[in-house]
Design a protein around this motif. Structure first.
Motif, PDB file in Angstrom:
ATOM      1  N   TYR A   1      41.277  54.327  44.334  1.00 33.83           N
ATOM      2  CA  TYR A   1      42.738  54.343  44.434  1.00 33.83           C
ATOM      3  C   TYR A   1      43.316  53.040  43.906  1.00 33.83           C
ATOM      4  CZ  TYR A   1      47.289  53.843  46.682  1.00 33.83           C
ATOM      5  OH  TYR A   1      48.614  53.626  46.922  1.00 33.83           O
ATOM      6  N   LEU A   2      44.369  53.151  43.090  1.00 38.12           N
ATOM      7  CA  LEU A   2      45.132  51.992  42.635  1.00 38.12           C
ATOM      8  C   LEU A   2      46.593  52.218  43.008  1.00 38.12           C
ATOM      9  CD1 LEU A   2      43.707  51.508  39.024  1.00 38.12           C
ATOM     10  CD2 LEU A   2      43.093  50.255  41.102  1.00 38.12           C
ATOM     11  N   GLY A   3      47.113  51.400  43.898  1.00 34.16           N
ATOM     12  CA  GLY A   3      48.506  51.518  44.309  1.00 34.16           C
ATOM     13  C   GLY A   3      49.251  50.218  44.090  1.00 34.16           C
ATOM     14  N   PHE A   4      50.562  50.268  44.250  1.00 33.69           N
ATOM     15  CA  PHE A   4      51.379  49.068  44.034  1.00 33.69           C
ATOM     16  C   PHE A   4      52.690  49.213  44.780  1.00 33.69           C
ATOM     17  CE2 PHE A   4      51.976  52.142  40.711  1.00 33.69           C
ATOM     18  CZ  PHE A   4      53.346  52.309  40.665  1.00 33.69           C
ATOM     19  N   ASP A   5      53.269  48.072  45.130  1.00 30.57           N
ATOM     20  CA  ASP A   5      54.599  48.048  45.739  1.00 30.57           C
ATOM     21  C   ASP A   5      55.643  48.231  44.647  1.00 30.57           C
ATOM     22  OD1 ASP A   5      53.494  47.662  48.215  1.00 30.57           O
ATOM     23  OD2 ASP A   5      54.077  45.546  48.376  1.00 30.57           O
TER      24      ASP A   5
ATOM     25  N   LEU B   1      41.167  44.387  37.314  1.00 31.02           N
ATOM     26  CA  LEU B   1      42.026  44.225  38.494  1.00 31.02           C
ATOM     27  C   LEU B   1      42.112  42.757  38.909  1.00 31.02           C
ATOM     28  CD1 LEU B   1      40.853  47.238  40.692  1.00 31.02           C
ATOM     29  CD2 LEU B   1      42.700  47.164  39.000  1.00 31.02           C
ATOM     30  N   GLU B   2      40.974  42.088  38.954  1.00 28.13           N
ATOM     31  CA  GLU B   2      40.956  40.687  39.353  1.00 28.13           C
ATOM     32  C   GLU B   2      41.726  39.819  38.357  1.00 28.13           C
ATOM     33  OE1 GLU B   2      39.924  39.527  42.264  1.00 28.13           O
ATOM     34  OE2 GLU B   2      39.370  41.576  42.821  1.00 28.13           O
ATOM     35  N   ASN B   3      41.607  40.115  37.073  1.00 25.77           N
ATOM     36  CA  ASN B   3      42.341  39.356  36.061  1.00 25.77           C
ATOM     37  C   ASN B   3      43.844  39.592  36.153  1.00 25.77           C
ATOM     38  OD1 ASN B   3      40.267  37.907  34.831  1.00 25.77           O
ATOM     39  ND2 ASN B   3      39.633  39.691  33.661  1.00 25.77           N
ATOM     40  N   LEU B   4      44.263  40.781  36.529  1.00 29.39           N
ATOM     41  CA  LEU B   4      45.688  41.034  36.723  1.00 29.39           C
ATOM     42  C   LEU B   4      46.242  40.130  37.817  1.00 29.39           C
ATOM     43  CD1 LEU B   4      45.934  44.935  36.566  1.00 29.39           C
ATOM     44  CD2 LEU B   4      46.621  43.305  34.803  1.00 29.39           C
ATOM     45  N   ALA B   5      45.470  39.972  38.888  1.00 26.03           N
ATOM     46  CA  ALA B   5      45.910  39.135  40.012  1.00 26.03           C
ATOM     47  C   ALA B   5      45.961  37.655  39.636  1.00 26.03           C
ATOM     48  CB  ALA B   5      44.993  39.349  41.208  1.00 26.03           C
TER      49      ALA B   5
ATOM     50  N   ILE C   1      46.007  41.360  45.213  1.00 19.75           N
ATOM     51  CA  ILE C   1      45.425  42.658  45.541  1.00 19.75           C
ATOM     52  C   ILE C   1      45.033  42.671  47.009  1.00 19.75           C
ATOM     53  CG2 ILE C   1      43.636  44.342  44.983  1.00 19.75           C
ATOM     54  CD1 ILE C   1      43.159  42.817  42.382  1.00 19.75           C
ATOM     55  N   ARG C   2      45.361  43.738  47.658  1.00 19.57           N
ATOM     56  CA  ARG C   2      44.887  43.967  49.023  1.00 19.57           C
ATOM     57  C   ARG C   2      43.888  45.118  48.964  1.00 19.57           C
ATOM     58  NH1 ARG C   2      50.555  43.407  51.878  1.00 19.57           N
ATOM     59  NH2 ARG C   2      50.553  41.145  52.094  1.00 19.57           N
ATOM     60  N   TYR C   3      42.650  44.811  49.346  1.00 19.80           N
ATOM     61  CA  TYR C   3      41.602  45.825  49.363  1.00 19.80           C
ATOM     62  C   TYR C   3      41.403  46.341  50.780  1.00 19.80           C
ATOM     63  CZ  TYR C   3      40.004  44.386  44.697  1.00 19.80           C
ATOM     64  OH  TYR C   3      39.901  44.114  43.353  1.00 19.80           O
ATOM     65  N   ARG C   4      41.322  47.643  50.928  1.00 18.62           N
ATOM     66  CA  ARG C   4      40.876  48.217  52.202  1.00 18.62           C
ATOM     67  C   ARG C   4      39.376  48.466  52.119  1.00 18.62           C
ATOM     68  NH1 ARG C   4      45.578  52.209  54.275  1.00 18.62           N
ATOM     69  NH2 ARG C   4      47.058  50.544  54.668  1.00 18.62           N
ATOM     70  N   THR C   5      38.945  48.938  50.950  1.00 21.97           N
ATOM     71  CA  THR C   5      37.528  49.053  50.610  1.00 21.97           C
ATOM     72  C   THR C   5      37.427  48.614  49.161  1.00 21.97           C
ATOM     73  OG1 THR C   5      37.549  51.295  49.687  1.00 21.97           O
ATOM     74  CG2 THR C   5      37.325  51.110  52.087  1.00 21.97           C
ATOM     75  N   ARG C   6      36.223  48.545  48.622  1.00 24.99           N
ATOM     76  CA  ARG C   6      36.052  48.179  47.211  1.00 24.99           C
ATOM     77  C   ARG C   6      36.785  49.163  46.303  1.00 24.99           C
ATOM     78  NH1 ARG C   6      33.313  45.440  43.390  1.00 24.99           N
ATOM     79  NH2 ARG C   6      32.263  46.572  41.733  1.00 24.99           N
ATOM     80  N   TYR C   7      36.950  50.394  46.745  1.00 23.59           N
ATOM     81  CA  TYR C   7      37.532  51.438  45.915  1.00 23.59           C
ATOM     82  C   TYR C   7      38.988  51.758  46.285  1.00 23.59           C
ATOM     83  CZ  TYR C   7      32.788  51.902  44.406  1.00 23.59           C
ATOM     84  OH  TYR C   7      31.544  51.629  43.901  1.00 23.59           O
TER      85      TYR C   7
END
Length: 156
Positions: free
Chosen positions: A107-111, A132-136, A143-149
């Motif tokens: 899952y990829l979500g955003f505010d 994803l890490e480079n975007l941050a 990024i807030r991770y709940r799980t790796r995915y």
């Protein structure tokens, strides 16, 4: 192999027929987008199968079961995925994450407040977690991770 026979791609919006060449077809819900890289294709909306819309090389068409939208020039580098790349120029972050989601497991979500952040670049699709890490690092987001995915982007 070119057999001389037309090939047909069926989608929820209708069908696309071509004799030969390279097409890219993306279907989400009842919206289909066809981009023709070479040759010519004919799109047929479900409601009007006897009124096909011709799509020429270098053009793109979105359509739904009832209607065709206007044709436009196919996005530059739209076939870069064949070389393992996602190439974007002045895209919104929400548009980018939607496209990246096709290659990312999870899952990829955003505010909503960060959805319009502009983004340009060339991204290697073999490691979406690094993207994803480079975007941050490069954008004012984290990024807030709940799980790796399960990743959700928020304002930094």
């Amino acid at each position: 192999a070119d057999t001389g026979e037309p090939f047909i791609v069926h989608t929820p919006a209708g069908s696309i027929q071509a004799e030969q060449g390279c097409l890219m077809v993306c279907s989400k819900g009842d919206i289909t987008r066809v981009s023709v890289l070479d040759a010519v294709a004919n799109a047929r909306a479900l409601a009007t199968p006897n009124q096909p819309m011709q799509v020429d090389a270098g053009q793109s068409l979105r359509f739904n079961p009832a209607a065709y939208e206007r044709q436009e020039t196919a996005r530059p580098y739209s076939d870069a995925w064949r070389q393992g790349l996602l190439v974007v120029s002045d895209w919104r972050l929400d548009q980018f994450l939607l496209e990246l989601g096709r290659y990312h497991r999870g899952y990829l979500g955003f505010d909503a407040e960060i959805a319009a952040l502009p983004l340009s670049g060339s991204f290697q699709l073999n490691d979406t977690f690094s993207i994803l890490e480079n975007l941050a690092i490069t954008l004012p987001i984290k990024i807030r991770y709940r799980t790796r995915y399960w990743a959700h982007f928020v304002t930094a």
